[in-house]
Write an enzyme that holds these catalytic residues in place. Sequence first.
Site, short mmCIF file in Angstrom:
data_model
loop_
_atom_site.label_atom_id
_atom_site.label_comp_id
_atom_site.label_asym_id
_atom_site.label_seq_id
_atom_site.Cartn_x
_atom_site.Cartn_y
_atom_site.Cartn_z
N ALA A 88 0.83 -1.21 0.00
CA ALA A 88 0.00 0.00 0.00
C ALA A 88 0.86 1.26 0.00
O ALA A 88 2.02 1.24 0.41
CB ALA A 88 -0.93 0.00 1.21
N ASP A 214 -1.85 -6.33 14.64
CA ASP A 214 -0.52 -5.99 14.13
C ASP A 214 0.05 -4.84 14.95
O ASP A 214 0.70 -3.94 14.43
CB ASP A 214 -0.60 -5.60 12.65
CG ASP A 214 0.77 -5.52 11.99
OD1 ASP A 214 1.70 -6.20 12.47
OD2 ASP A 214 0.92 -4.75 11.02
N ASP A 231 -3.34 1.69 11.44
CA ASP A 231 -3.25 0.49 10.61
C ASP A 231 -4.07 -0.67 11.18
O ASP A 231 -3.54 -1.61 11.78
CB ASP A 231 -1.80 0.06 10.41
CG ASP A 231 -1.67 -0.93 9.25
OD1 ASP A 231 -2.71 -1.35 8.70
OD2 ASP A 231 -0.54 -1.30 8.90
#
Length: 290
Positions: A88, A214, A231
């Site tokens: 990304a 994450d 994120d």
Amino acid sequence: MSCYKVMPIAKNIDDELYELNKLLSEKEEFQLDREYQKEILEKERKFLEDLKTANEVFDKRTLMTLFSLLAGKHLTEYIGIVNSGKEAVVFKARKGKFYRAVKVYRVATCDFKTMSKYIQGDPRFHLRKSSRRQIIHAWVEKEFRNLRRASEIINAPKARLRRENVLVMDFVGYRGIPAPKLKDMQDLDWEKYFKIIKESMKKLYEEGELVHGDLSEYNILVKDDEPVFIDFSQSVITQHPLAHPLLIRDCINICNFFRRKRVDCNYKDLYKYITGKEIDPIDEAMIKQL
């Protein structure tokens, strides 16, 4: 298997602009007056020039999506690249006086096998087919929903809109300058930050029924002397079969970082604080498969 066709930006940017805007103009919602069309054209030209300078290549459909956000007045302009990774690219943009972060997933290089694993265990999504287009759209939708849920409970950027492989969210920073990552900070009150982060993880789990998935010093920003989680692409709901293995991994990552800052932290204690339960050895063994 259906797939986007990756097309490099033309050597002649004017040709590229003409072709993309011709396609946009065929859609009724993008019938723009001449002056606004001229203004948008210049912003598109600058954006393509910036992409070319940064050696960034997007497929035509992605460029169409990005340009449609300008034409539809969802964004005022794209300013530059904040972060570029394998899967990304994050751009800085503006919506009037407000800054936005625009996350664009690379269709050609996304790990669709991993994406499918996280999506298929989520009861919010039911993929009957596994085309790349469906997977990446579901992935963006999942991150959008996760951010919406998380930002109501903890410090996290609010998701504004999603379209195909593009996600628009609030920009975390100061007057257009990105906020620093936790890993880059010095001389903080580390005990205080650990306490805030563990409280945020607990609230996310209990109130949001989410596991970040994450979490580490790389995905926590610092703004106004507070940690901000970012994120949420790998985040899963607590009913997901991978939720607890992912939470254990998050606890390990956070404790590893804070122990280096001389904060007393044990990942098993952190996990129990968040869930109220001891770690299941089966869940811990599954970390190797993540």
